[in-house]
Motif scaffolding. Sequence first.
Motif, short mmCIF file in Angstrom:
data_model
loop_
_atom_site.label_atom_id
_atom_site.label_comp_id
_atom_site.label_asym_id
_atom_site.label_seq_id
_atom_site.Cartn_x
_atom_site.Cartn_y
_atom_site.Cartn_z
N PHE A 8 0.82 -1.22 0.00
CA PHE A 8 0.00 0.00 0.00
C PHE A 8 0.85 1.26 0.00
O PHE A 8 0.34 2.36 -0.21
CB PHE A 8 -0.90 0.04 1.25
CG PHE A 8 -0.09 0.17 2.51
CD1 PHE A 8 0.41 -0.95 3.15
CD2 PHE A 8 0.23 1.42 3.01
CE1 PHE A 8 1.20 -0.83 4.29
CE2 PHE A 8 1.02 1.55 4.14
CZ PHE A 8 1.51 0.43 4.78
N GLY A 23 10.45 5.59 4.58
CA GLY A 23 11.34 4.53 4.99
C GLY A 23 11.21 4.15 6.47
O GLY A 23 10.26 4.51 7.13
N GLN A 35 -1.16 0.39 10.68
CA GLN A 35 -2.09 0.35 9.52
C GLN A 35 -3.36 -0.44 9.82
O GLN A 35 -4.46 0.05 9.72
CB GLN A 35 -1.43 -0.14 8.22
CG GLN A 35 0.07 0.09 8.05
CD GLN A 35 0.55 1.52 8.31
OE1 GLN A 35 -0.24 2.45 8.35
NE2 GLN A 35 1.85 1.70 8.50
N ARG A 41 2.01 -6.90 4.70
CA ARG A 41 2.61 -6.39 5.93
C ARG A 41 2.06 -7.17 7.12
O ARG A 41 1.08 -6.77 7.75
CB ARG A 41 2.27 -4.92 6.10
CG ARG A 41 2.95 -4.30 7.31
CD ARG A 41 2.47 -2.88 7.55
NE ARG A 41 3.08 -2.38 8.75
CZ ARG A 41 4.00 -1.42 8.81
NH1 ARG A 41 4.39 -0.82 7.72
NH2 ARG A 41 4.52 -1.04 9.96
N ASP A 91 0.02 4.86 13.69
CA ASP A 91 -0.57 5.16 12.37
C ASP A 91 -1.50 4.03 11.95
O ASP A 91 -1.09 2.86 11.95
CB ASP A 91 0.52 5.18 11.28
CG ASP A 91 1.39 6.42 11.31
OD1 ASP A 91 1.02 7.41 11.93
OD2 ASP A 91 2.47 6.36 10.66
N ALA A 119 -4.16 6.58 0.43
CA ALA A 119 -3.86 7.29 -0.81
C ALA A 119 -3.54 6.24 -1.86
O ALA A 119 -2.48 5.62 -1.83
CB ALA A 119 -2.69 8.24 -0.60
#
Length: 464
Positions: free
Chosen positions: A71, A118, A177, A189, A214, A248
Amino acid sequence: MTAVAPRVTPEQVAHYDRPGPRYTSYPTAVEFNASFAPADYAGRLAAAAERRDAPLSVYTHLPFCAERCLFCACHVIASPLGSRVTEPYLAHLFREIELVAAALPGRRRVSQYHWGGGTPTYLSVAEIHALLDQFERYFSFEAGAEIAIEVDPRVTTAEQLAALRSRGFNRISLGVQDLDPVVQEAIGRVQPRAVTAATVDEARRLGFRGINIDLIYGLPHQTLASFRALVDSVVELAPDRLAIYSFAYVPWLKGNQKKLDTDVLPDRDTKIALILEARERLIAAGYRAIGMDHFARPDDELSSALDAGRLQRNFMGYTVHEAADQIGLGVSAIGLVQNAYAQNHKKLSDYYADVDAGRFPVERGYALSADDRLRADVIQSLMCGFAVDWTAIERRHGVDFADYFAAELPQVEALAAEGLAEVDADGIRVTPLGQLFVRNLAMCFDRYLPATQRSPTPRFSRTI
Ligand SMILES: C[S@@+](CC[C@H](N)C(=O)[O-])C[C@H]1O[C@@H](n2cnc3c(N)ncnc32)[C@H](O)[C@@H]1O
Ligand code: SF4
């Protein structure tokens, strides 16, 4: 202003869903161009050097990740952990620090320092110390400086966290996420909850503040039920802050996203329902909504900054300690120095070549005009405080707001009539509904948008 979650109809979602910037800068990076050269950057740094008493913000980009998540839209170089990619990178970064320091004699105090990527914890403990040694050879942290890092819990060890803390890092942000194994599998992930929990616990034990997690809404397989469970599970980890980003989806820019199965992406009605649900649950759990996509505990600095009108937004997200001049270091990093944006080369070989030649490795940039600064201020006010105070803007920029924005105000008033804002003699106040679509309101003040929207290739992610 923490409002209860508004109700939104599918018609409203369809009406406001369009490509649009996230306004981490104004003008957006799309306007940056190569006519702003390294020599221009040198000129801006020379002007910045005159402001001896003003602290700096410094961002350092550490681009390496062990693997690329499907993603991800960040500027990343994927390389297996333990490969030797960091050696040449750090050597060049050290040299860049020297170049910038030489241009800023007498201006070396830092109030905000951020390692982003990163994955900055791709660096070994020894490399972490070496980079900080080099930075602190030239620059020093102010008392109370915000020293922050983004970490991927999957590759971050207790030793790295202890090293960072011992060197003054006090803020930490964890990439999570989603916690659902099905979603994690689909986005490439896999990150067990226990790994995230252990990183949060260790960071807290070490005394990091402003611990942030996040999350992303709009990822494959996310449903209302799965997102509810995600938010509840994350609340149990008790982070001080949460960033819940809208996914996004920009496959024309990020080839890795082409591998995502678009059939299992939530549709836009579901997507908006996810953030509304998260908002309601987080507010019920005692968090406050901050700006467009952040949440914070009432005792967190972001909350007090919101109340005091000190909240700001830049490439690092919502922030409190932003200084007038922001230096970007490392490949692809963006700085804002004396009203000019400067972005370093995105290609490693170009970045290395310029640094080797003793040149600032600036690929492109943008010098803001007085009009840009005025519009940037209005857009910041909308994105941070959900309000624009005519008088404050007029005082700061020496204009009559109604005259200056005679063409834009009817667009704002049209959105106000639809319930996104209230406009009166004092200014604009964004309603709870408008907070969801604040990008659409900000877009009214973007002078460059009509031209970008005519571009045959899409430039921005969608607002929903
Ligand atoms: C540099 S990463 C964080 C540190 C670390 N690399 C990690 O992922 O754990 C920054 C954050 O950007 C966000 N992000 C990356 N790609 C995104 C996308 N396509 N849409 C929305 N947010 C994205 C993710 O939430 C991610 O945690
Ligand atoms: S989300 Fe983080 S870990 Fe994954 S590729 Fe992007 S920067 Fe690397």
